[in-house]
Design an enzyme around this catalytic site. Sequence first.
Site, PDB file in Angstrom:
ATOM      1  N   VAL A  19      59.383  71.542  41.264  1.00 56.17           N
ATOM      2  CA  VAL A  19      60.726  71.900  40.818  1.00 56.17           C
ATOM      3  C   VAL A  19      61.355  70.808  39.959  1.00 56.17           C
ATOM      4  O   VAL A  19      62.210  71.101  39.113  1.00 56.17           O
ATOM      5  CB  VAL A  19      61.647  72.247  42.011  1.00 56.17           C
ATOM      6  CG1 VAL A  19      61.129  73.454  42.762  1.00 56.17           C
ATOM      7  CG2 VAL A  19      61.805  71.075  42.952  1.00 56.17           C
ATOM      8  N   ASP A  20      60.946  69.563  40.124  1.00 57.21           N
ATOM      9  CA  ASP A  20      61.508  68.468  39.332  1.00 57.21           C
ATOM     10  C   ASP A  20      61.141  68.636  37.855  1.00 57.21           C
ATOM     11  O   ASP A  20      62.002  68.622  36.972  1.00 57.21           O
ATOM     12  CB  ASP A  20      60.994  67.136  39.874  1.00 57.21           C
ATOM     13  CG  ASP A  20      61.954  65.987  39.613  1.00 57.21           C
ATOM     14  OD1 ASP A  20      62.976  66.188  38.945  1.00 57.21           O
ATOM     15  OD2 ASP A  20      61.673  64.868  40.089  1.00 57.21           O
ATOM     16  N   ASP A  21      59.844  68.796  37.580  1.00 59.29           N
ATOM     17  CA  ASP A  21      59.420  69.045  36.199  1.00 59.29           C
ATOM     18  C   ASP A  21      60.078  70.304  35.649  1.00 59.29           C
ATOM     19  O   ASP A  21      60.516  70.340  34.496  1.00 59.29           O
ATOM     20  CB  ASP A  21      57.896  69.200  36.146  1.00 59.29           C
ATOM     21  CG  ASP A  21      57.183  67.869  36.058  1.00 59.29           C
ATOM     22  OD1 ASP A  21      56.948  67.407  34.936  1.00 59.29           O
ATOM     23  OD2 ASP A  21      56.863  67.286  37.108  1.00 59.29           O
ATOM     24  N   VAL A  72      63.692  69.746  34.636  1.00 63.80           N
ATOM     25  CA  VAL A  72      63.787  68.921  33.428  1.00 63.80           C
ATOM     26  C   VAL A  72      63.467  69.746  32.186  1.00 63.80           C
ATOM     27  O   VAL A  72      64.168  69.680  31.166  1.00 63.80           O
ATOM     28  CB  VAL A  72      62.848  67.701  33.545  1.00 63.80           C
ATOM     29  CG1 VAL A  72      62.638  67.042  32.188  1.00 63.80           C
ATOM     30  CG2 VAL A  72      63.416  66.694  34.534  1.00 63.80           C
ATOM     31  N   ARG A  93      68.281  66.991  40.625  1.00 66.33           N
ATOM     32  CA  ARG A  93      67.763  67.584  39.389  1.00 66.33           C
ATOM     33  C   ARG A  93      67.977  69.100  39.384  1.00 66.33           C
ATOM     34  O   ARG A  93      68.304  69.693  38.359  1.00 66.33           O
ATOM     35  CB  ARG A  93      66.285  67.268  39.233  1.00 66.33           C
ATOM     36  CG  ARG A  93      65.832  67.232  37.790  1.00 66.33           C
ATOM     37  CD  ARG A  93      66.044  65.878  37.134  1.00 66.33           C
ATOM     38  NE  ARG A  93      65.239  64.877  37.786  1.00 66.33           N
ATOM     39  CZ  ARG A  93      65.702  63.711  38.227  1.00 66.33           C
ATOM     40  NH1 ARG A  93      66.980  63.424  38.076  1.00 66.33           N
ATOM     41  NH2 ARG A  93      64.907  62.832  38.804  1.00 66.33           N
TER      42      ARG A  93
END
Length: 648
Positions: free
Chosen positions: A383-385, A388, A460
Amino acid sequence: MSTVEQISVSAVDRSIDAATRALLALQRPDGHWVFELEADATIPAEYVLLRHYLAEPVDAVLERKIAVYLRRIQGEHGGWPLFRDGAFDMSASVKAYFALKMIGDPIGAPLMVRAREAIRARGGASNSNVFTRLMLALFGFISWRAVPVMPVEIMLLPKWFPFHLDKISYWSRTVIVPLLVLQALKPTARNPKGVRIDELFLEPPETIGLAPKAPQQKASWFWFFRGVDTLLRVAVPLFPKTLRQRAIDRAKAWVTERLNGEDGLGAIFPAMANSVMMFDVLGLPEDDPLRATARKSVEKLLAVHEHEAYCQPCVSPIWDTGLTCHALLEVGGERVAAQARKGLDWLAPKQILDVKGDWIARRPDLRPGGWAFQYANPHYPDVDDTAVVVMAMDRVQGLSAASDFRASIAPAREWVLGMQSENGAWGAFDADNEYYYLNNIPFADHGALLDPPTEDVTARCVSMLAQLGETKSEAVTRAVEYLRRTQLEEGSWYGRWGMNYIYGTWSVLCALNAAGLDHPAPEFRKAVAWLVRIQNSDGGWGEDGASYKLDYRGYEPAPSTASQTAWALLGLMAAGEIDHPAVARGIDYLSRMQGSDGFWDEPRYTATGFPRVFYLRYHGYAKFFPLWALARYRNLKNANDRSVAFGM
């Protein structure tokens, strides 16, 4: 206006132009960016040992270059640290020493003498962690009695069982499954040179027993699981052979399904190397497609330079490209934005829309829609990528009618929302991965078996949802409450994937700003005061891996770095502090420290694989984060509205 502020303002345009030119020059022809990702001595040492385990032909030129690298990063204490200038680490030191001896360094060489003395002075190689003990057992130095029992029959356990693959993190899963086969069949390394490291032990290696409780483990749980281990040592030899073979077949099938072509199992080195050894012990010849593909994946992680080489733990093109696009979009201008759009055009088809990965264990009805970290890793998007990439796509969409990423943003938003955990937060790869008792099993002495929700990843996701206009949604409200609860008394937030509280605080300040929290709110004021208080006298900010220690009692000074300075500046600006003197000093630091190549020299590690166990140096961080901070500073100084309008 102060002298520092005058110098900073006058130098900003020049710094931005130089960094932008340098960054654009590194864009690949197809539009993406990828920078080297460096860990500690462990991965390059394990690469050397893997080749000798398999008795592959010696690549003398490559080994000499790896030896140069290992010698260069030896610490002043004689051993090898987990990050630059870090404390001695036993497991990294044992593996680095073994690799150098395997390559051909004589044990009487001053470097080897220093390393050996440092290892023995700290109790010897028997004080290594579980994964190093597994390596020592595979090479026949210690008995399998010194390694916790992990029966391959784990593959057959029902989902309700207290230990199940679905209950641990993606990286643990991919590393452990091939290891289960190795532990069941107990092969011995070929080791054609017959190299041994008995001199690193204070006792006969074959007499070594199980390791003691790790500092982070709870005694009651540990001794319970130690008792289970004792029972398993008696029971496992009595298991039916047909059951064992069925479990081995299940493990092979599990790995084969997730082999991921030449990008490798889990797209991380330890899992990839273990898959090669698993196929080897199962009797697959070198030219078998499965084994050959697995072996090729390892080779693609090498970073080979003129005089030295090392093996990367993985590669980071999605992360690097997404963040670089953010920095360039902050710089602005038609030509620069066009190159950012080219990067996003490369990212769009990398979205995983057709594979329901391991995350379905907790979210079976959720449709896929995320991005992975590496070129390909379809079972393990994060989920972070994803957040972003979505924020960059959303931002560029507002610049040109020709950019339409709505078809990518919609499924990504749906997937991220679906991955929210019950407590309102997000983990990186799984939802509700909070079986904390499992970190107390003897095999988990590294304390990183799980992927629980964390402040930085949650921030994020809040930033993404808020940038998409969902500032008042239930998901964002629950997440903001989680972030409020997790702020430390000193004012900071923990950073799981970046080092550490500076990273976490930057992430959360961006999220709270995007979610519409008023800047006079106490959460902002405490965080701003903390960032201002920890600024170094040179104007920069710094923090190292020691901040992850179990008895953390507040910030401890560390040398300034460009990327951590950029995070602090971006955090302060998100909190509305564009005119704060600390921001001017930080901008001046970045302007002064920029190199003639347009970038910043950053040998220190500023990222985290596993706290207290494994740290990372992203070679791209000092290329795009400082540019991002400088460009934002210029934009806000020149704007009528001094507020940050984006999620990051």
